[in-house]
Design an enzyme around this catalytic site. Structure first.
Site, PDB file in Angstrom:
ATOM      1  N   SER A 261       0.849  -1.193   0.000  1.00 19.77           N
ATOM      2  CA  SER A 261       0.000   0.000   0.000  1.00 19.77           C
ATOM      3  C   SER A 261       0.882   1.240   0.000  1.00 19.77           C
ATOM      4  O   SER A 261       2.108   1.156   0.068  1.00 19.77           O
ATOM      5  CB  SER A 261      -0.910   0.000   1.231  1.00 19.77           C
ATOM      6  OG  SER A 261      -0.121   0.154   2.408  1.00 19.77           O
ATOM      7  N   LYS A 262       0.250   2.414  -0.033  1.00 14.44           N
ATOM      8  CA  LYS A 262       0.998   3.671  -0.069  1.00 14.44           C
ATOM      9  C   LYS A 262       1.871   3.858   1.164  1.00 14.44           C
ATOM     10  O   LYS A 262       2.897   4.502   1.107  1.00 14.44           O
ATOM     11  CB  LYS A 262       0.030   4.852  -0.207  1.00 14.44           C
ATOM     12  CG  LYS A 262      -0.508   5.009  -1.616  1.00 14.44           C
ATOM     13  CD  LYS A 262      -1.306   6.282  -1.771  1.00 14.44           C
ATOM     14  CE  LYS A 262      -1.768   6.450  -3.212  1.00 14.44           C
ATOM     15  NZ  LYS A 262      -2.536   7.691  -3.413  1.00 14.44           N
ATOM     16  N   ARG A 263       1.445   3.276   2.287  1.00 13.02           N
ATOM     17  CA  ARG A 263       2.237   3.466   3.513  1.00 13.02           C
ATOM     18  C   ARG A 263       3.599   2.782   3.412  1.00 13.02           C
ATOM     19  O   ARG A 263       4.515   3.089   4.164  1.00 13.02           O
ATOM     20  CB  ARG A 263       1.464   2.976   4.743  1.00 13.02           C
ATOM     21  CG  ARG A 263       1.275   1.481   4.830  1.00 13.02           C
ATOM     22  CD  ARG A 263       0.348   1.087   5.972  1.00 13.02           C
ATOM     23  NE  ARG A 263       0.043  -0.324   5.949  1.00 13.02           N
ATOM     24  CZ  ARG A 263       0.764  -1.264   6.526  1.00 13.02           C
ATOM     25  NH1 ARG A 263       1.864  -0.941   7.163  1.00 13.02           N
ATOM     26  NH2 ARG A 263       0.400  -2.531   6.478  1.00 13.02           N
ATOM     27  N   HIS A 264       3.736   1.864   2.460  1.00 17.31           N
ATOM     28  CA  HIS A 264       5.029   1.206   2.239  1.00 17.31           C
ATOM     29  C   HIS A 264       5.896   1.981   1.252  1.00 17.31           C
ATOM     30  O   HIS A 264       7.014   1.588   0.959  1.00 17.31           O
ATOM     31  CB  HIS A 264       4.824  -0.214   1.700  1.00 17.31           C
ATOM     32  CG  HIS A 264       4.080  -1.118   2.629  1.00 17.31           C
ATOM     33  ND1 HIS A 264       2.855  -1.662   2.312  1.00 17.31           N
ATOM     34  CD2 HIS A 264       4.379  -1.554   3.883  1.00 17.31           C
ATOM     35  CE1 HIS A 264       2.439  -2.413   3.322  1.00 17.31           C
ATOM     36  NE2 HIS A 264       3.340  -2.361   4.285  1.00 17.31           N
ATOM     37  N   GLY A 265       5.348   3.077   0.719  1.00 19.31           N
ATOM     38  CA  GLY A 265       6.097   3.880  -0.250  1.00 19.31           C
ATOM     39  C   GLY A 265       5.686   3.616  -1.681  1.00 19.31           C
ATOM     40  O   GLY A 265       6.197   4.236  -2.607  1.00 19.31           O
TER      41      GLY A 265
END
Length: 527
Positions: A261-265
């Protein structure tokens, strides 16, 4: 030619990337496109771009443009597609409705599909009931055997319907080129919908028709499509189509092994481009998300990947996304750029940060030739001074070894474009220096530098390195510690704790600006 495909003649391999333009091209989609592209090129085959745009509510033209622009920026070129054509087009599903209609009618006529008039409310009630008794929800087949006259009556009444496929109650087995044998018991599955009406085919049906019509030999796609494969195989059998070979590549996972997801970059290719990642780095990075050629080699050009790529080396387990690895690769490819090219790539970021402004000028050719030439110059936004491309090259050059992303150039070099620097006076302190010692250091620097005529980096370094050694002894500090003179110089010139070397910076700033910034640092210490 890969050994597992020896029965497919060289040049006969046909693969496709079939995105739905309902969002910007994401890292997962780009990775799928890359694997298909590499496989096609390795096997002298054809790579097809097909746009699956039947979801009218979510599809947008700008998303389709983004998919094409992003793929081309990455260097992934297609042989057939919506913009380049090909003998199996059209390559947008929205332009293939009559083709789907023909095959829907065939299935209905042969009794392999049927009209279903169940309302959404009836289907939801059925689903809830099955869940309540601990069974997996599936369609009951209520409309499967409706008499023909009843079907015609409902149609004349304008009753809404979908078209369902009659699922044979049997096991479906296929050899996945990545995962081996996979088996599904289709008696656990109900009859599934293949079209909302004759002009709205659904994914599994349209995909099967397109793969057949476009002569696709290998379907290389993400793991989440495994559950669609038995449905597509049954449709192929019902329509008398040959079965392509399937290869399901692993999911991309975050470092914590949860879904990416976006939280992983992770983000869209467009955003990676905006952040200053290079296409070479992204290609190299994505290739290793689920594929490993063996050995310790880390850097692969597109040509190297084409030569080495094999589905045999695609892993089954999830591929872990590591943004630090991407930064490492990007830094490597930045260092491979010529200074000229790197400066060209960095200038848009300096403009976006409003550090410089492009200006367009005209100059006339000699009368013998005639005409005019338009060329670009740059001005520093804060001061209005003109700055040459050669100077910008030097600024970028002293940070080439430090850059991980092109977008970092603005923050790293902003002090070159400032009229006045703002920083805390404590930053001028080296180790436990007091204000008096800092002032002495700056005063020494001003006196030394004002007398230097040869303002080259080499001469500045030669003079200041020797003086720095002496200075630490003159203030009775640690002998030979040059930081007592050079640290205040670096901070006075940049206003930063970390920067390139002070000699390179002073050379680019020039004598006048260097001395002015030292004077302002002295004023800060006095205040």
């Amino acid at each position: 030619m890969d050994p597992e495909f020896k029965f497919v003649k060289p040049g006969e391999v046909r693969v496709r990337f079939a995105p739905s333009p309902t969002g910007f091209l994401h890292i997962g989609g780009a990775r799928t496109a890359l694997f298909n592209f590499l496989f096609a090129r390795k096997n002298r085959g054809v790579f097809v771009l097909r746009i699956e745009d039947t979801d009218k509510e979510r599809v947008k033209p700008e998303y389709e443009r983004d998919i094409m622009e992003s793929l081309r920026w990455l260097g992934i070129e297609w042989d057939e597609g919506p913009d380049v054509g090909g003998k199996y087009g059209p390559y947008r599903q929205s332009e293939r409705i009559e083709i789907y209609k023909k095959y829907l009618e065939k299935l209905l006529e042969e009794g392999k599909a049927y009209y279903c008039f169940c309302t959404p409310e009836e289907l939801e009630a059925e689903r809830q009931y099955l869940l309540s008794i601990g069974q997996a929800p599936k369609y009951s087949g209520k409309c499967r055997n409706l008499p023909k006259e009843m079907v015609e009556k409902y149609k004349k009444e304008g009753k809404s319907f979908v078209i369902r496929f009659k699922v044979p109650q049997k096991e479906v087995e296929f050899d996945d080129l990545v995962r081996g044998k996979i088996k599904f018991d289709m008696s656990l599955s109900g009859d599934f919908v293949i079209a909302r009406n004759f002009y709205s085919p659904l994914y599994n049906f349209a995909c099967v028709v397109d793969d057949f019509e476009m002569k696709i030999t290998h379907v290389i796609r993400a793991e989440e499509h495994i559950s669609n494969t038995p449905k597509q195989i049954l449709l192929q059998e019902a329509l008398g189509f040959p079965r392509p070979l399937y290869a399901h590549i692993p999911l991309i996972l975050g470092p914590d092994r949860s879904k990416l997801s976006k939280r992983h970059g992770a983000t869209s290719i467009k955003e990676y481009r905006k952040q200053g990642y290079l296409p070479e780095a992204l290609i190299n990075f994505m290739a290793f998300l689920g594929w490993n050629p063996g050995g310790d080699r880390e850097f692969y050009s597109m040509n190297s990947l084409i030569k080495e790529f094999s589905l045999e080396r695609v892993q089954k387990s999830g591929a872990v996304f590591n943004i630090k690895k991407l930064d490492f690769l990007n830094g490597f490819y930045i260092r491979q750029k010529s200074l000229e090219k790197l400066a060209e790539l960095c200038i848009p970021y300096l403009i976006e940060a409003n550090l410089i402004k492009p200006q367009f000028k005209e100059r006339e050719f000699p009368p013998a030739y005639g005409g005019k030439e338009i060329f670009t110059v740059y001005k520093i936004s804060e001061t209005g001074e003109e700055i040459t491309f050669e100077t910008l090259k030097k600024i970028v050059g002293i940070y080439q070894q430090r850059l991980k992303k092109l977008s970092e150039i603005s923050e790293l070099t902003d002090f070159f474009f400032k009229k006045e620097l703002k920083y805390e006076r404590s930053l001028l302190k080296w180790k436990d220096m007091n204000d008096e010692e800092i002032f002495k250091s700056l005063d020494k620097l001003e006196n030394l530098l004002s007398k230097i005529d040869d303002w080259s980096k080499e001469n500045l370094e030669k003079v200041l390195m020797e003086e720095a050694r002496k200075f630490s002894e003159s203030i009775k500090r640690e002998a030979g510690d040059r930081g007592y003179l050079l640290w205040p110089l670096r901070v006075a010139l940049t206003g930063k704790e970390a920067s390139a070397g002070p000699f390179e910076i002073a050379e680019i700033l020039g004598k006048e600006k260097t001395l002015l910034r030292i004077k302002r640092a002295k004023e800060l210490i006095k205040s």
